[in-house]
Design a protein around this motif. Sequence first.
Motif, PDB file in Angstrom:
ATOM      1  N   GLU A 124       0.854  -1.192   0.000  1.00  0.00           N
ATOM      2  CA  GLU A 124       0.000   0.000   0.000  1.00  0.00           C
ATOM      3  C   GLU A 124       0.890   1.241   0.000  1.00  0.00           C
ATOM      4  OE1 GLU A 124      -3.193   1.082  -0.358  1.00  0.00           O
ATOM      5  OE2 GLU A 124      -2.297   3.040  -0.012  1.00  0.00           O
ATOM      6  N   ALA A 125       0.604   2.129  -0.959  1.00  0.00           N
ATOM      7  CA  ALA A 125       1.452   3.305  -1.158  1.00  0.00           C
ATOM      8  C   ALA A 125       1.351   4.315  -0.009  1.00  0.00           C
ATOM      9  CB  ALA A 125       1.081   3.977  -2.478  1.00  0.00           C
ATOM     10  N   THR A 126       0.140   4.469   0.558  1.00  0.00           N
ATOM     11  CA  THR A 126      -0.065   5.547   1.538  1.00  0.00           C
ATOM     12  C   THR A 126      -0.638   5.005   2.841  1.00  0.00           C
ATOM     13  OG1 THR A 126      -0.712   6.847  -0.386  1.00  0.00           O
ATOM     14  CG2 THR A 126      -1.039   7.886   1.754  1.00  0.00           C
TER      15      THR A 126
ATOM     16  N   GLU B 227       5.420   1.001  -2.776  1.00  0.00           N
ATOM     17  CA  GLU B 227       4.709   1.259  -4.037  1.00  0.00           C
ATOM     18  C   GLU B 227       5.246   0.380  -5.155  1.00  0.00           C
ATOM     19  OE1 GLU B 227       3.400   5.265  -6.425  1.00  0.00           O
ATOM     20  OE2 GLU B 227       4.349   5.454  -4.469  1.00  0.00           O
TER      21      GLU B 227
ATOM     22  N   SER C  57       6.478  -0.427  -8.717  1.00  0.00           N
ATOM     23  CA  SER C  57       7.113   0.351  -9.773  1.00  0.00           C
ATOM     24  C   SER C  57       6.826  -0.305 -11.127  1.00  0.00           C
ATOM     25  CB  SER C  57       8.598   0.402  -9.473  1.00  0.00           C
ATOM     26  OG  SER C  57       9.221   1.351 -10.227  1.00  0.00           O
TER      27      SER C  57
ATOM     28  N   LYS D  42       9.204   0.526  -5.474  1.00  0.00           N
ATOM     29  CA  LYS D  42       9.914   1.824  -5.460  1.00  0.00           C
ATOM     30  C   LYS D  42      11.086   1.793  -4.487  1.00  0.00           C
ATOM     31  CE  LYS D  42       7.465   4.613  -8.259  1.00  0.00           C
ATOM     32  NZ  LYS D  42       6.160   5.237  -8.129  1.00  0.00           N
TER      33      LYS D  42
ATOM     34  N   ASP E 138      -5.730  -1.843  -6.900  1.00  0.00           N
ATOM     35  CA  ASP E 138      -5.074  -0.545  -6.804  1.00  0.00           C
ATOM     36  C   ASP E 138      -5.906   0.589  -7.395  1.00  0.00           C
ATOM     37  OD1 ASP E 138      -4.641  -1.874  -9.196  1.00  0.00           O
ATOM     38  OD2 ASP E 138      -2.619  -1.124  -9.512  1.00  0.00           O
TER      39      ASP E 138
END
Length: 409
Positions: free
Chosen positions: A36-38, A148, A150, A164, A178
């Motif tokens: 999860e990015a955030t 994240e 890439s 990332k 996503d």
Amino acid sequence: MATSERYDIVIVGGGMVGSMLAALMAHSQIRIAVIEATAPKPFEPDSHPDLRVSAFSPASQHMFRKVGAWPLIESMRICPYAHMRVWEEPENLVVRKLLSGHGNETHFRADEVGQTALGYIVENRVVQLALQQVLEQSSNIDLLMPEELSSLERKGEDVHLFLKSGNELIANLVVGADGAMSQVRKAINIGVRSFDYPQCALMALLQIDGPQQDVTWQRFTPTGPQSFLPLPDVDGKSYGAAVWYHNPDDIQQLQKLPLDEFQDRLVVTFPERLPTVQKVVAKGSFPLTRRHAHHYVKPGFALAGDAAHTIHPLAGQGVNIGMQDVAVLADQLLKAQDAKESLGSLKVLNVYEKKRIQENRKMICTMEFFYRAFSNDIAPAALIRTLGLGIADRTGPIKRQVIRYAMGL
Ligand SMILES: Cc1cc2nc3c(=O)[nH]c(=O)nc-3n(C[C@H](O)[C@H](O)[C@H](O)COP(=O)(O)OP(=O)(O)OC[C@H]3O[C@@H](n4cnc5c(N)ncnc54)[C@H](O)[C@@H]3O)c2cc1C
């Protein structure tokens, strides 16, 4: 130093849908990573509700209970609602005259189908936090956050995910949960059929007079619906959300207004049954696009939730159908694991696609029907639908069927 780790499944996206998918497979033999990015902000009991809220059906509530997230959600905050009122006040004067004296409103009640609530309004962040708490307690799941995707590449039976952070994950199956702009969907070349509605939604968080409400309502107008959602009380203060659908230019103008000027516009435009607004706390606007992926699966990949479909939010069904996707997908994957089948094989994934794509198509068509039927002021159409709302209110069995469908029962 960069690492490389192997999992059975990697879920890209730890939003509400991706986290629910992992939670449904918690404590199983399947090794899962969720990226999860955030990271969502921690919950603060004294802070006012968030702007991003969703109406969850009893079917989704059942899933939250099943994975142990419901008590966590309740311990933060929820707002059940037992009534939903839907009506139209036609702008066309001829229609208004013809209809005078006829009921033009449908009132859906939870007790008509033997339930205490038609649904629950919960902040998206509260749901995400509760589900992530469930994931953190499960030894077969790693929640990698913030992290994240890439890029990714399929090599033989495996998918390699490059993150990332520089780390690499290898999995038998990658699930794209996503969101609407899904990077996974694009990377595996699954196309979408899409349509940008000539409407945007503006959501406004209102501090209102009186106790917590248990009624949600929606008035149809030719330019788009206007709705009210009740929200939980915080610190003795009552809240609600107004949702204003209109053409993108007007919504942009409304979005630019200072909160006090916006409040004046809202109060004169919205129906009189809007509770007395003490102040508008926040507002935000969202473009509306219908999307449906041509496929939900490919060897080694599956899509779920908004990554597979987005619908007009007028009936608050978007995340609920995402939850139904992952209920079917998790069931299929757990069965495949027991049968020692490859989780990324089309034999396993096709069952999921077949079950969900048809159901979602039905829901998308239903929303499209409502959107098109109600977004015009053509006199005969206005007459038929307004009479229809009145008749629907008096037609017990049909009305109960509609309630049960919306509740996902
Ligand atoms: C105005 C409005 C009102 C709505 N109201 C309702 C309602 O009342 N009821 C309802 O059922 N639905 C409602 N919806 C729809 C609902 O919000 C969505 O269906 C739901 O948020 C989809 O959840 P999701 O988990 O599939 O996607 P998302 O919520 O978009 O989550 C995707 C997650 O993936 C992460 N991510 C994305 N890319 C990457 C990457 N490369 N690497 C790592 N992580 C990544 C993101 O950070 C995000 O957390 C509404 C929508 C709108 C616009």
